[in-house]
Write a protein that holds these residues in place. Sequence first.
Motif, PDB file in Angstrom:
ATOM      1  N   HIS A  56       0.828  -1.209   0.000  1.00 41.37           N
ATOM      2  CA  HIS A  56       0.000   0.000   0.000  1.00 41.37           C
ATOM      3  C   HIS A  56       0.862   1.259   0.000  1.00 41.37           C
ATOM      4  CE1 HIS A  56      -3.476   2.491   0.556  1.00 41.37           C
ATOM      5  NE2 HIS A  56      -2.909   3.074   1.602  1.00 41.37           N
ATOM      6  N   THR A  57       1.988   1.198   0.638  1.00 36.48           N
ATOM      7  CA  THR A  57       2.864   2.363   0.787  1.00 36.48           C
ATOM      8  C   THR A  57       4.266   1.856   1.103  1.00 36.48           C
ATOM      9  OG1 THR A  57       3.094   4.498   1.898  1.00 36.48           O
ATOM     10  CG2 THR A  57       2.419   2.649   3.276  1.00 36.48           C
ATOM     11  N   ILE A  58       5.194   2.749   1.293  1.00 39.01           N
ATOM     12  CA  ILE A  58       6.542   2.345   1.678  1.00 39.01           C
ATOM     13  C   ILE A  58       6.463   1.700   3.060  1.00 39.01           C
ATOM     14  CG2 ILE A  58       8.838   3.163   2.317  1.00 39.01           C
ATOM     15  CD1 ILE A  58       8.461   5.406   0.258  1.00 39.01           C
ATOM     16  N   ILE A  59       7.062   0.511   3.192  1.00 41.05           N
ATOM     17  CA  ILE A  59       7.076  -0.168   4.487  1.00 41.05           C
ATOM     18  C   ILE A  59       8.515  -0.471   4.869  1.00 41.05           C
ATOM     19  CG2 ILE A  59       4.776  -1.178   4.261  1.00 41.05           C
ATOM     20  CD1 ILE A  59       6.106  -3.816   3.469  1.00 41.05           C
ATOM     21  N   SER A  60       8.782  -0.435   6.148  1.00 37.77           N
ATOM     22  CA  SER A  60      10.099  -0.802   6.651  1.00 37.77           C
ATOM     23  C   SER A  60      10.276  -2.303   6.497  1.00 37.77           C
ATOM     24  CB  SER A  60      10.213  -0.420   8.129  1.00 37.77           C
ATOM     25  OG  SER A  60      11.351  -1.042   8.705  1.00 37.77           O
ATOM     26  N   MET A  61      11.435  -2.711   6.040  1.00 37.62           N
ATOM     27  CA  MET A  61      11.680  -4.146   5.882  1.00 37.62           C
ATOM     28  C   MET A  61      11.792  -4.846   7.231  1.00 37.62           C
ATOM     29  SD  MET A  61      11.219  -4.686   2.811  1.00 37.62           S
ATOM     30  CE  MET A  61      11.637  -6.416   2.723  1.00 37.62           C
ATOM     31  N   ASN A  62      11.787  -4.087   8.322  1.00 36.14           N
ATOM     32  CA  ASN A  62      11.794  -4.664   9.674  1.00 36.14           C
ATOM     33  C   ASN A  62      10.383  -4.727  10.263  1.00 36.14           C
ATOM     34  OD1 ASN A  62      14.588  -4.986   9.804  1.00 36.14           O
ATOM     35  ND2 ASN A  62      14.860  -2.848  10.387  1.00 36.14           N
ATOM     36  N   SER A  63       9.387  -4.332   9.498  1.00 35.93           N
ATOM     37  CA  SER A  63       8.028  -4.261  10.036  1.00 35.93           C
ATOM     38  C   SER A  63       7.297  -5.591   9.902  1.00 35.93           C
ATOM     39  CB  SER A  63       7.235  -3.176   9.298  1.00 35.93           C
ATOM     40  OG  SER A  63       6.944  -3.602   7.972  1.00 35.93           O
ATOM     41  N   GLU A  64       6.199  -5.697  10.627  1.00 36.36           N
ATOM     42  CA  GLU A  64       5.336  -6.877  10.515  1.00 36.36           C
ATOM     43  C   GLU A  64       4.741  -6.973   9.113  1.00 36.36           C
ATOM     44  OE1 GLU A  64       2.630  -6.035  13.746  1.00 36.36           O
ATOM     45  OE2 GLU A  64       3.575  -7.590  14.975  1.00 36.36           O
ATOM     46  N   TYR A  65       4.483  -5.828   8.493  1.00 34.72           N
ATOM     47  CA  TYR A  65       3.933  -5.832   7.135  1.00 34.72           C
ATOM     48  C   TYR A  65       4.925  -6.436   6.137  1.00 34.72           C
ATOM     49  CZ  TYR A  65       0.193  -2.814   8.859  1.00 34.72           C
ATOM     50  OH  TYR A  65      -0.876  -2.293   9.542  1.00 34.72           O
ATOM     51  N   ALA A  66       6.206  -6.103   6.305  1.00 35.56           N
ATOM     52  CA  ALA A  66       7.232  -6.677   5.425  1.00 35.56           C
ATOM     53  C   ALA A  66       7.307  -8.186   5.623  1.00 35.56           C
ATOM     54  CB  ALA A  66       8.585  -6.033   5.694  1.00 35.56           C
ATOM     55  N   GLU A  67       7.171  -8.635   6.853  1.00 36.22           N
ATOM     56  CA  GLU A  67       7.171 -10.075   7.126  1.00 36.22           C
ATOM     57  C   GLU A  67       5.991 -10.752   6.430  1.00 36.22           C
ATOM     58  OE1 GLU A  67       7.371 -10.993  11.295  1.00 36.22           O
ATOM     59  OE2 GLU A  67       9.076  -9.649  11.610  1.00 36.22           O
ATOM     60  N   VAL A  68       4.828 -10.114   6.438  1.00 33.82           N
ATOM     61  CA  VAL A  68       3.651 -10.674   5.770  1.00 33.82           C
ATOM     62  C   VAL A  68       3.884 -10.729   4.262  1.00 33.82           C
ATOM     63  CG1 VAL A  68       1.206 -10.295   5.225  1.00 33.82           C
ATOM     64  CG2 VAL A  68       2.011 -10.042   7.573  1.00 33.82           C
ATOM     65  N   MET A  69       4.436  -9.659   3.685  1.00 33.71           N
ATOM     66  CA  MET A  69       4.707  -9.653   2.250  1.00 33.71           C
ATOM     67  C   MET A  69       5.663 -10.794   1.881  1.00 33.71           C
ATOM     68  SD  MET A  69       6.752  -6.969  -0.201  1.00 33.71           S
ATOM     69  CE  MET A  69       8.269  -7.294   0.666  1.00 33.71           C
ATOM     70  N   GLN A  70       6.752 -10.930   2.633  1.00 32.62           N
ATOM     71  CA  GLN A  70       7.732 -11.994   2.366  1.00 32.62           C
ATOM     72  C   GLN A  70       7.085 -13.369   2.532  1.00 32.62           C
ATOM     73  OE1 GLN A  70      10.970 -11.756   1.443  1.00 32.62           O
ATOM     74  NE2 GLN A  70      11.408  -9.598   1.746  1.00 32.62           N
ATOM     75  N   TRP A  71       6.291 -13.542   3.569  1.00 31.90           N
ATOM     76  CA  TRP A  71       5.598 -14.811   3.811  1.00 31.90           C
ATOM     77  C   TRP A  71       4.682 -15.154   2.646  1.00 31.90           C
ATOM     78  CZ3 TRP A  71       0.283 -15.280   4.224  1.00 31.90           C
ATOM     79  CH2 TRP A  71      -0.189 -16.542   4.592  1.00 31.90           C
ATOM     80  N   PHE A  72       3.885 -14.171   2.200  1.00 35.48           N
ATOM     81  CA  PHE A  72       2.931 -14.397   1.120  1.00 35.48           C
ATOM     82  C   PHE A  72       3.640 -14.786  -0.183  1.00 35.48           C
ATOM     83  CE2 PHE A  72       0.205 -12.699  -2.345  1.00 35.48           C
ATOM     84  CZ  PHE A  72      -0.849 -13.577  -2.184  1.00 35.48           C
ATOM     85  N   VAL A  73       4.639 -14.042  -0.555  1.00 37.81           N
ATOM     86  CA  VAL A  73       5.369 -14.341  -1.792  1.00 37.81           C
ATOM     87  C   VAL A  73       6.041 -15.702  -1.689  1.00 37.81           C
ATOM     88  CG1 VAL A  73       7.299 -13.612  -3.258  1.00 37.81           C
ATOM     89  CG2 VAL A  73       5.640 -11.919  -2.426  1.00 37.81           C
ATOM     90  N   ASP A  74       6.606 -16.018  -0.531  1.00 35.81           N
ATOM     91  CA  ASP A  74       7.250 -17.319  -0.325  1.00 35.81           C
ATOM     92  C   ASP A  74       6.245 -18.457  -0.486  1.00 35.81           C
ATOM     93  OD1 ASP A  74       9.737 -18.778   0.544  1.00 35.81           O
ATOM     94  OD2 ASP A  74       8.369 -19.420   2.145  1.00 35.81           O
ATOM     95  N   LYS A  75       5.074 -18.320   0.106  1.00 37.98           N
ATOM     96  CA  LYS A  75       4.040 -19.359  -0.002  1.00 37.98           C
ATOM     97  C   LYS A  75       3.596 -19.549  -1.451  1.00 37.98           C
ATOM     98  CE  LYS A  75       3.149 -20.709   4.234  1.00 37.98           C
ATOM     99  NZ  LYS A  75       3.396 -22.076   4.655  1.00 37.98           N
ATOM    100  N   ILE A  76       3.403 -18.445  -2.164  1.00 34.34           N
ATOM    101  CA  ILE A  76       2.987 -18.516  -3.565  1.00 34.34           C
ATOM    102  C   ILE A  76       4.059 -19.223  -4.395  1.00 34.34           C
ATOM    103  CG2 ILE A  76       2.571 -17.115  -5.637  1.00 34.34           C
ATOM    104  CD1 ILE A  76       0.152 -17.139  -3.782  1.00 34.34           C
ATOM    105  N   TYR A  77       5.309 -18.850  -4.213  1.00 33.86           N
ATOM    106  CA  TYR A  77       6.390 -19.473  -4.985  1.00 33.86           C
ATOM    107  C   TYR A  77       6.552 -20.950  -4.644  1.00 33.86           C
ATOM    108  CZ  TYR A  77       8.206 -15.671  -7.762  1.00 33.86           C
ATOM    109  OH  TYR A  77       8.352 -14.707  -8.716  1.00 33.86           O
ATOM    110  N   LYS A  78       6.424 -21.294  -3.375  1.00 34.21           N
ATOM    111  CA  LYS A  78       6.544 -22.706  -2.996  1.00 34.21           C
ATOM    112  C   LYS A  78       5.416 -23.533  -3.598  1.00 34.21           C
ATOM    113  CE  LYS A  78       9.336 -22.223   1.123  1.00 34.21           C
ATOM    114  NZ  LYS A  78       9.371 -22.157   2.582  1.00 34.21           N
ATOM    115  N   GLU A  79       4.215 -22.973  -3.647  1.00 39.27           N
ATOM    116  CA  GLU A  79       3.095 -23.696  -4.241  1.00 39.27           C
ATOM    117  C   GLU A  79       3.302 -23.876  -5.742  1.00 39.27           C
ATOM    118  OE1 GLU A  79      -0.205 -25.951  -4.605  1.00 39.27           O
ATOM    119  OE2 GLU A  79       0.842 -25.389  -2.765  1.00 39.27           O
TER     120      GLU A  79
END
Length: 110
Positions: A56-79
Amino acid sequence: MAKRVFKIFVAIADIHIGMKNVSAKSIKEQLKKNFIEPIKTMKYLDGIFILGDLLHTIISMNSEYAEVMQWFVDKIYKEAKRRKDCVIIIIKGTISHDNDQLNNIKHYQL
């Protein structure tokens, strides 16, 4: 068995991870329920397209939002990797949302 002559794709757009009024925990639960779990149950899947505005906007790579983004992309790629010949395409969204931050996930590109 007859060969399939059609392709099946999942198109995901405008997730907007990082909206202040939606907690990281809530968005993760929604992504799991509405995207990850249904994709896992699909018998056939030839491609997954993320069509912009993942963030949605610039997020800190140390934030919970960045963790969610990384988690989501990882799950999609693994599938996609679990399936034979399933492609992933991620398209950058508007500058005011994704802000070139998708460069942080370019290591997933094949």
